[in-house]
Design a protein around this motif. Structure first.
Motif, PDB file in Angstrom:
ATOM      1  N   UNK A 129       0.840  -1.193   0.000  1.00  0.00           N
ATOM      2  CA  UNK A 129       0.000   0.000   0.000  1.00  0.00           C
ATOM      3  C   UNK A 129       0.880   1.250   0.000  1.00  0.00           C
ATOM      4  N   UNK A 130       0.657   2.104  -0.956  1.00  0.00           N
ATOM      5  CA  UNK A 130       1.427   3.339  -1.076  1.00  0.00           C
ATOM      6  C   UNK A 130       2.432   3.318  -2.205  1.00  0.00           C
ATOM      7  N   UNK A 131       2.724   2.136  -2.758  1.00  0.00           N
ATOM      8  CA  UNK A 131       3.677   2.018  -3.861  1.00  0.00           C
ATOM      9  C   UNK A 131       2.910   2.053  -5.174  1.00  0.00           C
ATOM     10  N   UNK A 132       3.244   2.998  -6.032  1.00  0.00           N
ATOM     11  CA  UNK A 132       2.565   3.104  -7.320  1.00  0.00           C
ATOM     12  C   UNK A 132       3.278   2.304  -8.402  1.00  0.00           C
ATOM     13  N   UNK A 133       4.583   2.241  -8.315  1.00  0.00           N
ATOM     14  CA  UNK A 133       5.360   1.525  -9.322  1.00  0.00           C
ATOM     15  C   UNK A 133       6.660   1.043  -8.698  1.00  0.00           C
ATOM     16  N   UNK A 134       7.099  -0.134  -9.144  1.00  0.00           N
ATOM     17  CA  UNK A 134       8.341  -0.693  -8.616  1.00  0.00           C
ATOM     18  C   UNK A 134       9.140  -1.298  -9.760  1.00  0.00           C
ATOM     19  N   UNK A 149      16.228  -2.364  -5.906  1.00  0.00           N
ATOM     20  CA  UNK A 149      14.789  -2.147  -5.897  1.00  0.00           C
ATOM     21  C   UNK A 149      14.509  -0.655  -5.944  1.00  0.00           C
ATOM     22  N   UNK A 150      13.789  -0.225  -6.992  1.00  0.00           N
ATOM     23  CA  UNK A 150      13.380   1.177  -7.135  1.00  0.00           C
ATOM     24  C   UNK A 150      11.885   1.266  -6.877  1.00  0.00           C
ATOM     25  N   UNK A 151      11.494   2.130  -5.953  1.00  0.00           N
ATOM     26  CA  UNK A 151      10.085   2.285  -5.587  1.00  0.00           C
ATOM     27  C   UNK A 151       9.618   3.699  -5.866  1.00  0.00           C
ATOM     28  N   UNK A 152       8.449   3.818  -6.459  1.00  0.00           N
ATOM     29  CA  UNK A 152       7.796   5.119  -6.630  1.00  0.00           C
ATOM     30  C   UNK A 152       6.569   5.135  -5.732  1.00  0.00           C
ATOM     31  N   UNK A 153       6.505   6.109  -4.835  1.00  0.00           N
ATOM     32  CA  UNK A 153       5.414   6.178  -3.862  1.00  0.00           C
ATOM     33  C   UNK A 153       4.354   7.167  -4.312  1.00  0.00           C
ATOM     34  N   UNK A 154       3.104   6.834  -3.992  1.00  0.00           N
ATOM     35  CA  UNK A 154       2.004   7.740  -4.287  1.00  0.00           C
ATOM     36  C   UNK A 154       2.078   8.962  -3.374  1.00  0.00           C
ATOM     37  N   UNK A 155       1.447  10.016  -3.810  1.00  0.00           N
ATOM     38  CA  UNK A 155       1.413  11.230  -2.995  1.00  0.00           C
ATOM     39  C   UNK A 155       0.679  10.940  -1.686  1.00  0.00           C
ATOM     40  N   UNK A 156       1.296  11.317  -0.578  1.00  0.00           N
ATOM     41  CA  UNK A 156       0.679  11.109   0.725  1.00  0.00           C
ATOM     42  C   UNK A 156       0.970   9.754   1.349  1.00  0.00           C
ATOM     43  N   UNK A 157       1.779   8.918   0.697  1.00  0.00           N
ATOM     44  CA  UNK A 157       2.097   7.599   1.246  1.00  0.00           C
ATOM     45  C   UNK A 157       2.938   7.745   2.507  1.00  0.00           C
ATOM     46  N   UNK A 189      13.987   5.142  -3.238  1.00  0.00           N
ATOM     47  CA  UNK A 189      12.577   5.541  -3.115  1.00  0.00           C
ATOM     48  C   UNK A 189      12.395   6.917  -3.732  1.00  0.00           C
ATOM     49  N   UNK A 190      11.381   7.028  -4.583  1.00  0.00           N
ATOM     50  CA  UNK A 190      11.027   8.301  -5.199  1.00  0.00           C
ATOM     51  C   UNK A 190       9.569   8.615  -4.905  1.00  0.00           C
ATOM     52  N   UNK A 191       9.252   9.884  -4.820  1.00  0.00           N
ATOM     53  CA  UNK A 191       7.875  10.313  -4.599  1.00  0.00           C
ATOM     54  C   UNK A 191       7.289  10.781  -5.923  1.00  0.00           C
ATOM     55  N   UNK A 192       6.113  10.290  -6.243  1.00  0.00           N
ATOM     56  CA  UNK A 192       5.442  10.728  -7.464  1.00  0.00           C
ATOM     57  C   UNK A 192       5.134  12.213  -7.364  1.00  0.00           C
ATOM     58  N   UNK A 193       5.243  12.893  -8.493  1.00  0.00           N
ATOM     59  CA  UNK A 193       4.908  14.314  -8.519  1.00  0.00           C
ATOM     60  C   UNK A 193       3.413  14.502  -8.334  1.00  0.00           C
ATOM     61  N   UNK A 194       3.053  15.537  -7.635  1.00  0.00           N
ATOM     62  CA  UNK A 194       1.636  15.810  -7.411  1.00  0.00           C
ATOM     63  C   UNK A 194       0.966  16.163  -8.736  1.00  0.00           C
TER      64      UNK A 194
END
Length: 200
Positions: A129-134, A149-157, A189-194
């Motif tokens: 939960x909270x991971x948009x793309x890996x 492992x590269x993780x992209x997190x959804x906004x607010x995760x 870990x990267x955060x998705x742009x709003x």
């Protein structure tokens, strides 16, 4: 083994051979320089310190045997070119993607490809939960596999919860599935742009 040294195996490809050669070359150059300084300061005798860099006996021998001198120079040049090309292509070789042999029993061999490992880890990571793309990649060799492992997190995760889930679920499951006690892993870990909102 320290946490830093374990994670370093997964962060970048191994350059052990390159570093070893560079270190040996540096040590030899340092010793040669120290020897020249010792001779130049006359610590091995003033006569030796006053002699020219090219020994007159060696120069005379080269003058008497020009054919052998040219053959030796050409052979040394060819050897250096071959070693240089070998080292150049070795450095540019693709990074290893190890396939792991889980069972080597004749007739019931079981091999897991690096692509299958990466796809399984990626799917587990994207289910958190909270991971948009890996994106996952298995690196290293058969005896010492590692994981990136590269993780992209959804906004607010919640970063803390995502990390706990990845550590306790994804990586633990990967270690258990592969039958290894340790699996060095580098996680980025990267955060998705709003999402952009149009101003009216």
């Amino acid at each position: 083994m320290s946490r830093k040294s374990v994670s370093a195996k997964a962060l970048a490809r191994s350059y052990t051979a390159e570093r070893t050669l560079t270190s040996v070359t540096g040590v030899l150059a340092l010793l040669a320089g120290a020897l020249v300084l010792v001779i130049g300061f006359g610590w091995l005798g003033t006569f030796r310190a006053q002699r020219p860099v090219l020994d007159p006996l060696a120069v005379q021998w080269l003058g008497r045997e020009p054919v052998w001198a040219k053959v030796a120079a050409i052979a040394l040049g060819v050897l250096l070119v071959v070693l240089g090309l070998w080292w150049f292509f070795r450095t540019l070789r693709p990074e290893g993607r190890p396939d792991l042999e889980l069972d080597r029993t004749p007739g019931s061999e079981l091999t897991v490809t690096a692509g299958a490992i990466a796809d399984a880890v990626r799917a587990d990571a994207e289910s958190v939960d909270g991971v948009s793309k890996a994106r996952a990649r298995c690196v290293g060799d058969e005896e010492r596999p590692a994981l990136r492992l590269d993780l992209s997190l959804r906004e607010g995760a919640d970063l803390k919860r995502v990390w706990e889930a990845v550590d306790t679920h994804v990586l633990t499951r990967a270690r258990e599935s592969l039958g290894v006690d340790t699996l060095p892993t580098a996680v980025r870990i990267e955060l998705d742009a709003a999402a952009r909102r149009r101003v009216r």
